[in-house]
Scaffold this motif. Structure first.
Motif, mmCIF file in Angstrom:
data_model
loop_
_atom_site.group_PDB
_atom_site.id
_atom_site.type_symbol
_atom_site.label_atom_id
_atom_site.label_comp_id
_atom_site.label_asym_id
_atom_site.label_seq_id
_atom_site.Cartn_x
_atom_site.Cartn_y
_atom_site.Cartn_z
ATOM 1 N N THR A 86 0.876 -1.155 0.000
ATOM 2 C CA THR A 86 0.000 0.000 0.000
ATOM 3 C C THR A 86 0.920 1.213 0.000
ATOM 4 O OG1 THR A 86 -1.665 -1.177 1.277
ATOM 5 C CG2 THR A 86 -1.818 1.216 1.269
ATOM 6 N N CYS A 87 0.826 2.036 -1.018
ATOM 7 C CA CYS A 87 1.732 3.179 -1.166
ATOM 8 C C CYS A 87 0.953 4.483 -1.121
ATOM 9 C CB CYS A 87 2.494 3.083 -2.491
ATOM 10 S SG CYS A 87 3.505 1.583 -2.643
ATOM 11 N N SER A 88 1.619 5.528 -0.626
ATOM 12 C CA SER A 88 0.976 6.830 -0.559
ATOM 13 C C SER A 88 1.967 7.927 -0.936
ATOM 14 C CB SER A 88 0.411 7.086 0.840
ATOM 15 O OG SER A 88 1.459 7.074 1.791
ATOM 16 N N ALA A 89 1.417 9.045 -1.361
ATOM 17 C CA ALA A 89 2.192 10.248 -1.653
ATOM 18 C C ALA A 89 1.502 11.393 -0.936
ATOM 19 C CB ALA A 89 2.246 10.511 -3.157
ATOM 20 N N HIS A 90 2.221 12.091 -0.083
ATOM 21 C CA HIS A 90 1.661 13.176 0.727
ATOM 22 C C HIS A 90 0.391 12.750 1.451
ATOM 23 C CE1 HIS A 90 4.323 16.526 -0.029
ATOM 24 N NE2 HIS A 90 4.400 16.135 -1.280
ATOM 25 N N GLY A 91 0.405 11.547 1.995
ATOM 26 C CA GLY A 91 -0.715 11.057 2.785
ATOM 27 C C GLY A 91 -1.889 10.515 1.983
ATOM 28 N N THR A 92 -1.801 10.501 0.658
ATOM 29 C CA THR A 92 -2.886 9.987 -0.176
ATOM 30 C C THR A 92 -2.559 8.576 -0.622
ATOM 31 O OG1 THR A 92 -3.425 12.203 -0.969
ATOM 32 C CG2 THR A 92 -4.222 10.348 -2.291
ATOM 33 N N ASP A 93 -3.414 7.630 -0.278
ATOM 34 C CA ASP A 93 -3.260 6.238 -0.704
ATOM 35 C C ASP A 93 -3.393 6.199 -2.227
ATOM 36 O OD1 ASP A 93 -3.923 3.575 -1.545
ATOM 37 O OD2 ASP A 93 -4.732 3.108 0.437
ATOM 38 N N LEU A 94 -2.335 5.774 -2.910
ATOM 39 C CA LEU A 94 -2.334 5.787 -4.376
ATOM 40 C C LEU A 94 -3.364 4.836 -4.967
ATOM 41 C CD1 LEU A 94 1.504 6.024 -5.090
ATOM 42 C CD2 LEU A 94 -0.201 7.866 -5.064
ATOM 43 N N GLY A 95 -3.553 3.677 -4.353
ATOM 44 C CA GLY A 95 -4.570 2.745 -4.831
ATOM 45 C C GLY A 95 -5.953 3.357 -4.753
ATOM 46 N N ASN A 120 -10.692 7.927 -8.916
ATOM 47 C CA ASN A 120 -10.706 8.663 -10.182
ATOM 48 C C ASN A 120 -11.107 7.788 -11.360
ATOM 49 O OD1 ASN A 120 -9.767 11.574 -9.770
ATOM 50 N ND2 ASN A 120 -8.405 10.376 -8.462
ATOM 51 N N GLY A 121 -11.510 6.556 -11.088
ATOM 52 C CA GLY A 121 -12.011 5.670 -12.131
ATOM 53 C C GLY A 121 -10.939 5.134 -13.062
ATOM 54 N N GLN A 131 -14.805 2.998 -5.610
ATOM 55 C CA GLN A 131 -15.140 2.533 -6.957
ATOM 56 C C GLN A 131 -16.602 2.825 -7.283
ATOM 57 O OE1 GLN A 131 -13.458 -1.068 -8.663
ATOM 58 N NE2 GLN A 131 -15.551 -1.830 -8.919
ATOM 59 N N ARG A 132 -17.472 2.607 -6.321
ATOM 60 C CA ARG A 132 -18.889 2.880 -6.531
ATOM 61 C C ARG A 132 -19.121 4.357 -6.834
ATOM 62 N NH1 ARG A 132 -22.206 0.572 -1.841
ATOM 63 N NH2 ARG A 132 -20.396 1.581 -1.037
ATOM 64 N N GLU A 133 -18.404 5.236 -6.115
ATOM 65 C CA GLU A 133 -18.521 6.682 -6.349
ATOM 66 C C GLU A 133 -18.030 7.050 -7.753
ATOM 67 O OE1 GLU A 133 -16.563 8.888 -3.221
ATOM 68 O OE2 GLU A 133 -17.569 7.686 -1.693
ATOM 69 N N ALA A 134 -16.899 6.480 -8.171
ATOM 70 C CA ALA A 134 -16.360 6.759 -9.508
ATOM 71 C C ALA A 134 -17.326 6.280 -10.580
ATOM 72 C CB ALA A 134 -14.996 6.090 -9.675
ATOM 73 N N ASP A 135 -17.912 5.109 -10.367
ATOM 74 C CA ASP A 135 -18.884 4.551 -11.311
ATOM 75 C C ASP A 135 -20.092 5.477 -11.426
ATOM 76 O OD1 ASP A 135 -20.582 2.988 -12.861
ATOM 77 O OD2 ASP A 135 -20.702 1.343 -11.442
ATOM 78 N N LEU A 142 -16.604 8.579 -13.911
ATOM 79 C CA LEU A 142 -15.216 9.011 -14.018
ATOM 80 C C LEU A 142 -14.346 7.947 -14.680
ATOM 81 C CD1 LEU A 142 -14.718 10.525 -10.448
ATOM 82 C CD2 LEU A 142 -15.225 11.735 -12.581
ATOM 83 N N GLY A 143 -13.343 8.400 -15.420
ATOM 84 C CA GLY A 143 -12.346 7.505 -15.998
ATOM 85 C C GLY A 143 -12.954 6.394 -16.830
ATOM 86 N N LEU A 144 -12.613 5.155 -16.480
ATOM 87 C CA LEU A 144 -13.114 3.987 -17.199
ATOM 88 C C LEU A 144 -14.638 3.948 -17.225
ATOM 89 C CD1 LEU A 144 -10.768 1.286 -15.601
ATOM 90 C CD2 LEU A 144 -10.585 2.222 -17.917
ATOM 91 N N TRP A 145 -15.252 4.415 -16.146
ATOM 92 C CA TRP A 145 -16.702 4.338 -15.985
ATOM 93 C C TRP A 145 -17.445 5.298 -16.903
ATOM 94 C CZ3 TRP A 145 -17.579 0.041 -13.609
ATOM 95 C CH2 TRP A 145 -16.659 -0.419 -12.678
ATOM 96 N N ALA A 146 -16.747 6.208 -17.564
ATOM 97 C CA ALA A 146 -17.396 7.140 -18.489
ATOM 98 C C ALA A 146 -17.794 6.447 -19.783
ATOM 99 C CB ALA A 146 -16.470 8.317 -18.801
ATOM 100 N N GLY A 147 -17.086 5.387 -20.128
ATOM 101 C CA GLY A 147 -17.360 4.698 -21.384
ATOM 102 C C GLY A 147 -17.519 3.214 -21.172
ATOM 103 N N SER A 148 -16.797 2.432 -21.975
ATOM 104 C CA SER A 148 -16.864 0.982 -21.843
ATOM 105 C C SER A 148 -15.449 0.408 -21.834
ATOM 106 C CB SER A 148 -17.677 0.364 -22.985
ATOM 107 O OG SER A 148 -17.051 0.615 -24.226
ATOM 108 N N PHE A 149 -15.326 -0.746 -21.205
ATOM 109 C CA PHE A 149 -14.015 -1.378 -21.078
ATOM 110 C C PHE A 149 -14.195 -2.847 -20.730
ATOM 111 C CE2 PHE A 149 -15.323 0.150 -16.964
ATOM 112 C CZ PHE A 149 -14.971 -0.859 -16.083
#
Length: 173
Positions: free
Chosen positions: A98-107, A113-114, A131-135, A139-146
């Protein structure tokens, strides 16, 4: 019986915890992998599109979603020091954390951000709400299809090319 003992011993060795923390400037190697002081670290609990994977945006246009994810992660961490905790080896022998930058969990940032998916099998649902919020926000992947990354990789392993395996317009309408 002897074979079972050997297998169980090998499995136990695959999950040995390494030094508790790895900190320093990070280089983005792929959509879910960083390098810190020469050690490659896979971000724990997420599954990201491969660099060769294509997705569709909200207008149905193809884009390189894996490369976009790597680029966004690179932009987010820029010159920030990255700290990785609970560094361990996964069942494939990769170093994960689990990695973070300036206290923000990168995962969590990537999922929120989707850009990647919460891989509940490994995360225990830690990033499910993000993930539910991004969906819901599209946002991101959730804006289209994948195609979900693990199915994309399975398709490629079975002989499908990246173009054939990348996108499923019905995967996430």
């Amino acid at each position: 019986m002897h074979g079972l003992i050997v297998v169980l011993t090998m499995l136990a060795l695959c999950t040995i915890v390494l030094a508790g923390e790895l900190t320093g400037p990070a280089k983005v190697i792929s959509t879910d992998t960083l390098e810190i002081h020469g050690t490659r670290v896979r971000l724990w609990g997420i599954d990201a599109p491969d660099k060769t994977q294509m997705c569709r945006d909200i207008n149905g246009n193809l884009y390189q979603c894996g490369l976009r994810t790597a680029s966004n992660l690179e932009g987010f961490i820029e010159d920030r020091e990255v700290s990785c905790l609970s560094v361990l080896k996964d069942e494939c022998g990769r170093t994960t954390a689990t990695c973070s930058a300036h206290g923000t969990d990168l995962g969590e940032w990537l999922v929120r951000n989707g850009l990647v998916l919460d891989w509940t099998r490994y995360s225990g649902g830690r990033y499910h709400a993000a993930q539910r919020e991004a969906d819901r926000a599209g946002l991101g992947l959730w804006a289209g299809s994948f195609a979900v990354p693990w199915l994309y990789r399975a398709c490629v392993r079975l002989g499908g090319g990246p173009a054939r395996c990348s996108d499923d317009v019905n995967a996430h309408p």
